[in-house]
Enzyme design. Structure first.
Site, PDB file in Angstrom:
ATOM      1  N   ASP A  52       0.833  -1.055   0.005  1.00  0.00           N
ATOM      2  CA  ASP A  52      -0.028  -0.108  -0.050  1.00  0.00           C
ATOM      3  C   ASP A  52       0.829   1.355  -0.130  1.00  0.00           C
ATOM      4  O   ASP A  52       1.991   1.214   0.411  1.00  0.00           O
ATOM      5  CB  ASP A  52      -0.813  -0.053   1.257  1.00  0.00           C
ATOM      6  CG  ASP A  52      -1.918  -0.922   1.228  1.00  0.00           C
ATOM      7  OD1 ASP A  52      -1.881  -1.649   0.161  1.00  0.00           O
ATOM      8  OD2 ASP A  52      -2.703  -0.921   2.272  1.00  0.00           O
ATOM      9  N   HIS A 194       3.968  -2.120   3.048  1.00  0.00           N
ATOM     10  CA  HIS A 194       4.156  -0.877   2.349  1.00  0.00           C
ATOM     11  C   HIS A 194       5.428  -0.542   1.688  1.00  0.00           C
ATOM     12  O   HIS A 194       6.552  -0.685   2.168  1.00  0.00           O
ATOM     13  CB  HIS A 194       3.827   0.391   3.679  1.00  0.00           C
ATOM     14  CG  HIS A 194       2.625   0.226   4.354  1.00  0.00           C
ATOM     15  ND1 HIS A 194       2.119  -0.934   5.216  1.00  0.00           N
ATOM     16  CD2 HIS A 194       1.432   0.694   4.223  1.00  0.00           C
ATOM     17  CE1 HIS A 194       1.146  -0.628   5.799  1.00  0.00           C
ATOM     18  NE2 HIS A 194       0.680   0.396   5.169  1.00  0.00           N
TER      19      HIS A 194
HETATM   20 NI    NI Z   1      -2.629   3.221   3.321  1.00  0.00          NI
END
Ligand code: NI
Length: 244
Positions: A52, A194
């Site tokens: 993400d 991430h």
């Molecule tokens: Ni996020």
């Protein structure tokens, strides 16, 4: 890649993986006599790595290099605000077989938004990605995993959450993050990371090596759906896709 071609490729991939994963006897019958030594066959269990908040030039490029070396595909839920200046990086993701999904335009918590703001966060990003990469069924990962009835009914995308979360943002400790993934991942899991942190890139590649050595095969989220014979439905929440 056109949607129809992509779907056909997914179908072929899923069929091949199912054959190899679930019918070892059949595979033995058809195994070429002179299979190259050390060639790894795609086989279950399967997991999907997801990233993400990117893309980010330095970290995402290094991640793509490492995934390419390992022949691993994953899924990137990107932010609209990260698209400008990273267009080539997004094209590279798509060209290398990774799935690209939406993480909203500005990383807003969708649950509190009215219809116009919700559309600005989701539909605008879909338009941006469609202009850059072509029309696809872009899946949505809502920021913070926050979902409301409005999100379910208006987002017009499957809502992809996760089942393994090493909280990579909390300490940037690559060894701990990788160990959390390797120790907790099960067949059908969707793993949250991430790609904007160096430690997360290190951890991801370490976890890929660790899980591949345990026999895991990495697939994109849409490949995981196809493998499980599940058609993703708009507005429905998915956290993992175990075999039935
Ligand atoms: Ni996020």
């Amino acid at each position: 890649m056109g949607k129809r071609i992509r779907q056909a490729k997914l179908y072929i991939l899923a069929t091949a993986l199912l054959l190899l994963a679930e019918q070892p006897v059949l595979w033995d019958l058809y195994r070429p006599a002179a299979a190259p030594a050390g060639a790894s066959l795609p086989a279950g269990p399967f997991v999907a790595l997801t990233f993400d908040d990117g893309p980010k030039a330095e970290t995402t490029s290094r991640l793509l290099d490492g995934l390419s070396q390992r022949g691993v595909r994953c899924t990137f839920f990107v932010l609209g605000l990260q698209v400008e200046g990273n267009e080539d990086l997004l094209r590279r993701m798509a060209n290398e077989g990774h799935q690209i999904g939406m993480h909203t335009a500005h990383h807003k918590a969708l649950a509190g938004l009215g219809p116009a703001d919700l559309s600005a966060e989701v539909d605008q990003l879909r338009l941006t990605l469609t202009a850059l990469l072509g029309p696809e069924d872009y899946m949505l990962r809502p920021p913070y995993g926050m979902i409301s009835h409005a999100v379910e009914t208006q987002a017009a995308a499957p809502l992809i959450l996760w089942s393994v979360d090493p909280e990579d943002w909390s300490d940037h400790d690559a060894a701990r993050i990788a160990a959390h993934i390797v120790d907790n991942a099960k067949d059908g899991d969707i793993i949250l990371l991430h790609d904007i942190y160096d430690a997360s890139v290190d951890a991801a590649l370490e976890a890929v090596d660790g899980l591949m050595s345990k026999g895991y095969t990495f697939v994109t989220v849409e490949e995981l759906f196809a493998l499980r014979g599940v058609t993703p439905e708009n507005g429905k929440v998915y956290r993992r896709l175990p075999s039935t």
